[in-house]
Motif scaffolding. Structure first.
Motif, PDB file in Angstrom:
ATOM      1  N   PRO A  53       4.056  13.713 -13.591  1.00  0.00           N
ATOM      2  CA  PRO A  53       4.154  13.234 -14.973  1.00  0.00           C
ATOM      3  C   PRO A  53       5.285  12.227 -15.202  1.00  0.00           C
ATOM      4  N   ILE A  54       5.832  11.671 -14.153  1.00  0.00           N
ATOM      5  CA  ILE A  54       7.009  10.792 -14.255  1.00  0.00           C
ATOM      6  C   ILE A  54       6.821   9.650 -15.251  1.00  0.00           C
ATOM      7  N   ALA A  55       5.629   9.112 -15.373  1.00  0.00           N
ATOM      8  CA  ALA A  55       5.416   7.950 -16.254  1.00  0.00           C
ATOM      9  C   ALA A  55       5.794   8.242 -17.704  1.00  0.00           C
ATOM     10  N   SER A  56       5.677   9.491 -18.113  1.00  0.00           N
ATOM     11  CA  SER A  56       5.990   9.831 -19.510  1.00  0.00           C
ATOM     12  C   SER A  56       7.498   9.815 -19.806  1.00  0.00           C
ATOM     13  N   HIS A  57       8.330   9.700 -18.782  1.00  0.00           N
ATOM     14  CA  HIS A  57       9.776   9.721 -18.950  1.00  0.00           C
ATOM     15  C   HIS A  57      10.402   8.323 -19.053  1.00  0.00           C
ATOM     16  N   TYR A  58       9.584   7.275 -18.986  1.00  0.00           N
ATOM     17  CA  TYR A  58      10.117   5.924 -18.984  1.00  0.00           C
ATOM     18  C   TYR A  58       9.427   5.094 -20.063  1.00  0.00           C
ATOM     19  N   PRO A  59      10.120   4.060 -20.564  1.00  0.00           N
ATOM     20  CA  PRO A  59       9.539   3.249 -21.627  1.00  0.00           C
ATOM     21  C   PRO A  59       8.254   2.576 -21.199  1.00  0.00           C
ATOM     22  N   GLY A  60       7.376   2.378 -22.160  1.00  0.00           N
ATOM     23  CA  GLY A  60       6.146   1.641 -21.925  1.00  0.00           C
ATOM     24  C   GLY A  60       6.293   0.220 -22.409  1.00  0.00           C
ATOM     25  N   LEU A  61       5.180  -0.504 -22.393  1.00  0.00           N
ATOM     26  CA  LEU A  61       5.168  -1.884 -22.840  1.00  0.00           C
ATOM     27  C   LEU A  61       5.097  -1.927 -24.353  1.00  0.00           C
ATOM     28  N   ALA A  62       6.087  -2.537 -24.956  1.00  0.00           N
ATOM     29  CA  ALA A  62       6.135  -2.614 -26.419  1.00  0.00           C
ATOM     30  C   ALA A  62       5.213  -3.694 -26.938  1.00  0.00           C
ATOM     31  N   ALA A 115       0.845  -1.196   0.000  1.00  0.00           N
ATOM     32  CA  ALA A 115       0.000   0.000   0.000  1.00  0.00           C
ATOM     33  C   ALA A 115       0.881   1.248   0.000  1.00  0.00           C
ATOM     34  N   GLU A 116       0.389   2.299  -0.651  1.00  0.00           N
ATOM     35  CA  GLU A 116       1.025   3.621  -0.726  1.00  0.00           C
ATOM     36  C   GLU A 116       2.269   3.664  -1.608  1.00  0.00           C
ATOM     37  N   THR A 117       2.609   2.576  -2.301  1.00  0.00           N
ATOM     38  CA  THR A 117       3.737   2.589  -3.233  1.00  0.00           C
ATOM     39  C   THR A 117       3.308   3.298  -4.512  1.00  0.00           C
ATOM     40  N   ARG A 118       4.039   4.315  -4.902  1.00  0.00           N
ATOM     41  CA  ARG A 118       3.733   5.036  -6.145  1.00  0.00           C
ATOM     42  C   ARG A 118       4.081   4.145  -7.328  1.00  0.00           C
ATOM     43  N   HIS A 119       3.166   4.054  -8.284  1.00  0.00           N
ATOM     44  CA  HIS A 119       3.397   3.188  -9.441  1.00  0.00           C
ATOM     45  C   HIS A 119       2.435   3.532 -10.565  1.00  0.00           C
ATOM     46  N   TRP A 120       2.676   2.925 -11.725  1.00  0.00           N
ATOM     47  CA  TRP A 120       1.741   2.954 -12.842  1.00  0.00           C
ATOM     48  C   TRP A 120       1.844   1.613 -13.545  1.00  0.00           C
ATOM     49  N   PHE A 121       0.860   1.329 -14.393  1.00  0.00           N
ATOM     50  CA  PHE A 121       0.787   0.037 -15.057  1.00  0.00           C
ATOM     51  C   PHE A 121       0.482   0.237 -16.530  1.00  0.00           C
TER      52      PHE A 121
END
Length: 193
Positions: free
Chosen positions: A184-193, A150-156
């Protein structure tokens, strides 16, 4: 293939638009596809990771009842040890035309008041965990089990053409509820290809 990549977080002031972010994508400090190393690295950061054995009698596209029955003993073990009272099955992809809005929601950095626990029955997805100056990206595939505190910052990221099925574990019966960070951190890292 299941894979863990670990990055240092990027410095403040990087352009938030996707084109600039991709051009400045950081290089991973660590990368592995070895399940034992993945588990060890995640454990040092409070994340649980396991590989469960596949169930040979379970067919692709099985329904919730069949899936829960096939994994009954492993599910019960997790419930007994960690107190997850509610378990369900979520399937995304195939003939679901509304997956893009769902993908965009999951791509925003967020956190939950309770653990996010998933077992991948089919398909794959990319969890990105923002922990203490690092971003850990874990591609989960069939037979991967992950427990994010719980409370861990993340995106999927479920990918542009999602097709996956997961068993979800909850301590409360309310299901998935997120608190978005607006970072906006998610936009700085690769997504799922």
């Amino acid at each position: 293939m299941t894979q863990l990549r670990i990055y240092a977080t990027q410095a403040a002031g990087i352009a938030a638009d996707r084109a600039s972010a991709v051009a400045s994508t950081p290089k991973p400090l660590f990368s592995t596809s070895n399940p034992a190393l993945i588990s060890a690295e995640l454990k040092t950061r409070g994340i649980k990771f396991q590989r469960w054995p596949s169930q040979p009698g379970l067919e692709q596209g099985a329904n919730q009842e069949q899936i829960l029955l096939a994994y009954q003993s492993l599910i019960r073990s997790v419930q007994d040890s960690d107190g997850y009272g509610t378990v369900d099955v979520m399937r995304v992809g195939g003939d679901q035309p509304s997956s893009e809005p769902l993908r965009q929601t999951f791509l925003r950095e967020h956190q939950h008041a309770e653990d996010e626990v998933r077992f991948f029955v089919e398909g794959r997805g990319l969890f990105s965990l923002h922990i203490n100056g690092e971003v850990l990206q874990l591609i989960c595939e069939a037979n991967d089990w992950i427990a994010i505190p719980a409370e861990t910052r993340h995106w999927f990221d479920m990918g542009a053409n999602p097709s996956y099925c997961v068993i979800r574990f909850f301590k409360k019966s309310g299901g998935w509820a997120a608190s978005f960070t607006d970072d906006p951190i998610a936009s700085h890292y690769p997504g799922l290809a």
